[in-house]
Design an enzyme around this catalytic site. Structure first.
Site, PDB file in Angstrom:
ATOM      1  N   ASP A 117      -7.839  -4.609 -29.126  1.00 33.12           N
ATOM      2  CA  ASP A 117      -6.487  -4.283 -29.579  1.00 33.12           C
ATOM      3  C   ASP A 117      -5.541  -4.453 -28.399  1.00 33.12           C
ATOM      4  OD1 ASP A 117      -6.065  -1.330 -28.404  1.00 33.12           O
ATOM      5  OD2 ASP A 117      -8.076  -1.398 -29.302  1.00 33.12           O
ATOM      6  N   ASP A 206      -1.746   4.890 -35.862  1.00 30.06           N
ATOM      7  CA  ASP A 206      -2.269   5.383 -34.582  1.00 30.06           C
ATOM      8  C   ASP A 206      -1.761   6.795 -34.366  1.00 30.06           C
ATOM      9  OD1 ASP A 206      -2.963   5.933 -31.997  1.00 30.06           O
ATOM     10  OD2 ASP A 206      -1.963   4.197 -31.100  1.00 30.06           O
ATOM     11  N   GLU A 208      -2.245   9.891 -31.991  1.00 28.53           N
ATOM     12  CA  GLU A 208      -2.799  10.442 -30.765  1.00 28.53           C
ATOM     13  C   GLU A 208      -1.678  11.125 -29.998  1.00 28.53           C
ATOM     14  OE1 GLU A 208      -3.829   7.532 -27.693  1.00 28.53           O
ATOM     15  OE2 GLU A 208      -3.174   5.954 -29.075  1.00 28.53           O
TER      16      GLU A 208
END
Length: 799
Positions: A117, A206, A208
């Site tokens: 990624d 995503d 986080e």
């Protein structure tokens, strides 16, 4: 994406906030140019970005910080910041956590597709080198918070696809800046949608820790709020693309910031970040049974972060195609859940038929099937499975786990092509798919058949196969359904040679509900019938064909009452039924003799009597509602007004010559009667009689001549027996019939008169009715010894 910031004890909070590079996937459109998001960003900012928010300079946050904090590392995020475990607190400066964690493919994932990624931090990526080094999929950052954010998106997204990679895009979440719905819209508008082209992976959310503002580890949101925000994002994404977004996260972020929410585990594939973990010890939060992608390092063979897909390349293609949206169970987790397998004795091998994988253990194997299922096959079932050539054989791949606790303590495991059973007592039995489905339709081991007592065995006769059970057998044949043969039917059938005997293979199951409570089972060349009289009898071959043509047990014959038996006259055979008998004749024909016809037939000793064997079927529709059946030595006729009569060949030949029941005689009114004068015989018909004279000639007398003859005492009178049949066509339309001592005439005026003895001789000498005397007009008259008879042209006298 990796961050290059060195992590030391003094900057652990920076580690917790380490950035991560998201990625973007196009929604059915081709992204062109090296940085097409320059113009896209302006549109997105104008349309979606809330007023007052300032877009970050540079590439923004990138994937990777989450992966530095696997459960095994000894540090984690908590609600109040960074925490250390005692055994780790004193050695952080020696861990090298801030350095790139260079990694080869982790042990236990060999054969699984590798990926990467990237974000704007990697700028222009050399995709050809990445492909040549083994990368097969990639995720590219497309957006962050309410902004499009990757100036190199076009080069990365299109470049990865150009070399053959399956790729997708990711969005770096900033939940404190705008709603989940807003950021999903930004993500899709930035190229993060999905296209059903076989090479686009579903987009990634995503989630986080954020280190770029003061909102805190969990974005200043309570777990319920953050989980609700994520649900808004994923729901919006699915409504706009039709796909469930992949969720990228780490174990502790999810447990702490998302409150260990299980609201996503059944719909959204998990991309877990965990560096330094073992393949069989990647912790999974939130109720996920397994991960779909594992980010195992922030640097290595490929640019950006290092990833591995948890399955085969074909399954990766399925994820892109929308048919593989659920998490895959890992070999490692299955091994942990099944300690009875013992230790692994080999690595994972993923070059099996149709893309399956296997890992062998001391006491069994773990298989990943082509459809993504993961199952153990333990001994002793594995031993039997190996003997069947494993997945290459007829059983194919496993489709269930082993299940025990069956009736009597049995166990089973299902495969694509059948099942393997451990039956009570420990024997291993294989039941192929076709008989298995049949057996289970009867209740399997809990049904009337019980457990299998043999494996399937086949025969060159008819290419059929069978598998025996405690109380029956199941038979299969190419082009036919499987059938059960059990109980007394099987016992009798086996005594008759089973499938190798005259009956052949079954073509139906045993079924009841017949008339009067009967049951039957059909075979290729015969059937078993359980009759209302509690007899079990076979009707086979031509017997069955004839019987069925007469409506079987529902027809006139009714049920069989005997088996077929042979040894009859000339080698014939017969089978008796309630209301008739079917005969197989020495000439090779088969006919039924039924009802009252059989009664008449048996009165003459059946095939051993004068009639012999039947030569035609029973047939009706004759004139005046008549019926008949022909035999070697005659026929049986019935008619409502005359009853049922036998016409033997000796009289039938003449009768048929006179057009039978449609002729002058009509139907018989009696059977043949013998014992007349001179041992002659007679059979009466509606309009006449046929006599077998002492010279064994068959002569018919038809009314009105018969009536005249009988008035003269018939064969006992002066005329004696007929010596000719009726003859018409005489002069002026007259008719006559000759007898031993005279003739009876039907004159043109329809008088019926006899001419006998000397007078007939004289008359005939004068040319009879064709002479000068013409036809008689009166009967002969005798006085004493002198007789005379008057004719149309005169009188004749005797002295």
């Amino acid at each position: 994406m990796k961050l290059t910031t060195r992590v030391a004890t003094a900057v652990l909070l920076a580690l917790c906030a380490a950035t991560l590079v998201p990625y973007t996937a196009a929604l059915g459109a081709v992204v062109t140019g090296s940085n097409p998001q320059n113009s896209v960003s302006e549109v997105v900012t104008e349309k979606f970005t809330p007023t007052g928010l300032q877009k970050p300079d540079g590439p923004g946050q990138a994937m990777g910080a989450a992966g530095r904090l696997p459960p095994q590392s000894g540090l984690r995020f908590g609600s109040s910041g960074l925490h250390f475990s005692p055994e780790t607190a004193g050695s952080l400066t020696d861990t090298g956590l801030s350095n790139s964690l260079l990694a080869l493919q982790p042990n236990g994932t060999q054969g699984f597709p590798l990926g990467m990624d990237v974000s704007g931090w990697q700028a222009n990526v050399d995709w050809t080198t990445a492909w040549n080094n083994g990368a097969r999929f990639a995720y590219i950052k497309a957006s962050e918070g309410p902004w499009t954010l990757n100036d190199y998106f076009g080069q990365q997204y299109n470049g990865s696809a150009a070399v053959g990679m399956i790729r997708g895009a990711y969005h770096f979440a900033r939940p404190n800046l705008s709603s989940g719905t807003n950021q999903a819209q930004v993500f899709i508008a930035s190229g993060g949608g999905w296209a059903n082209d076989g090479s686009t992976l579903p987009g990634v959310l995503d989630l986080e820790s954020n280190g770029s503002d003061s909102s805190g580890t969990c974005f200043g949101m309570a777990p319920g709020q953050l989980a609700g925000w994520a649900k808004d994002f994923t729901n919006t994404y699915k409504s706009l693309t039709g796909r469930d977004a992949v969720i990228y996260t780490s174990y502790y972020f999810w447990q702490d910031c998302m409150g260990a929410s299980t609201a996503f585990s059944q719909s959204n594939p998990l991309w877990i970040a965990a560096y330094g973990a073992a393949a069989n010890d990647v912790w999974k939060p939130g109720g996920w049974a397994a991960h779909t992608i594992w980010q195992y390092a922030d640097a290595g063979t490929f640019p950006g972060d290092q990833d591995v897909f948890n399955g085969s390349f074909r399954q990766l293609q399925e994820l892109a195609g929308g048919t593989h949206n659920q998490p895959l169970t890992t070999f490692q987790q299955v091994a942990v859940d099944n300690p009875g397998l013992g230790s692994a004795i080999g690595g994972i091998f993923c070059d099996l038929a149709r893309g399956g994988c296997i890992r062998p253990f001391q006491n069994g194997d773990i298989y990943r099937t082509p459809t993504g299922g993961v199952f153990t096959i333990g001994d002793p079932i594995r031993i039997s499975y190996v003997g069947q050539n494993r997945q290459e054989g007829a059983l194919g791949y496993p489709i269930s786990a082993q299940v025990c606790g069956l009736v009597g303590g049995g166990c089973q495991q299902d495969f694509e092509g059948g099942s393997i059973y451990i039956v009570p007592g420990g024997a291993i039995r294989i039941v192929p798919a076709l008989p298995l489905a049949k057996w289970r339709s009867t209740g399997a081991q809990g049904g009337p058949l019980g457990y299998p007592i043999t494996n399937q065995y086949c025969s060159p006769i008819g290419h059929g196969c069978q598998i025996d059970f405690t109380a029956g057998s199941i038979y299969t044949q190419p082009g036919r359904l499987p059938y059960v043969v059990s109980g007394p039917v099987r016992d009798t059938w086996w005594r008759l040679g089973g499938h190798a005997g005259n009956l052949g293979y079954p073509v139906s199951d045993y079924g009841c509900g017949l008339i009067r409570g009967g049951c039957q089972q059909d075979f290729v060349s015969g059937s078993f019938y359980a009759t209302p009289a509690n007899l079990l009898l076979v009707v086979s071959g031509t017997y069955r064909s004839v019987w069925w043509s007469l409506s079987g047990q529902g027809g006139e014959l009714g049920y069989p009452i005997t088996s077929a038996r042979c040894g009859l006259k000339g080698g014939g055979c017969q089978q008796d039924f309630e209301n008739g008998t079917i005969y197989a004749t020495p000439a090779g024909s088969t006919f039924a003799v039924r009802g009252i016809f059989r009664d008449k037939y048996w009165q003459l000793a059946g095939q051993g009597g004068s009639l012999g064997y039947p030569v035609s079927p029973y047939r009706c529709g004759l004139i005046a509602e008549g019926c008949q059946q022909d035999f070697e030595g005659g026929s049986i006729y019935s008619n409502p007004s005359t009853g049922t009569r036998i016409v033997l060949t000796s009289t039938r030949t003449l009768w048929w010559a006179l057009e039978g029941q449609g002729g002058a005689l009509g139907y018989p009114k009696s059977d043949l009667v013998c014992g007349l004068l001179g041992n002659a015989c007679v059979q009466d018909f509606q309009n006449g009689s046929i006599y077998l004279t002492p010279s064994n000639d068959a002569k018919a007398t038809v009314d009105p001549i018969r009536a005249k003859w009988w008035s003269m005492q018939g064969q006992a009178g002066i005329l004696g027996y007929p010596t000719s049949n009726l003859y018409c066509g005489l002069i002026e339309g007259g008719c006559s019939q000759d007898f031993t001592n005279g003739t009876i005439y039907i004159t043109p005026s329809h008088a019926v008169l006899s001419v006998t003895g000397n007078i007939r001789s004289q008359w005939w000498a004068r040319a009879g009715q064709g002479g000068e005397l013409g036809y008689p007009i009166a009967e002969q008259v005798c006085i004493a010894s002198s007789c005379s008879q008057q004719f149309a042209g005169g009188v004749l006298k005797t002295p």
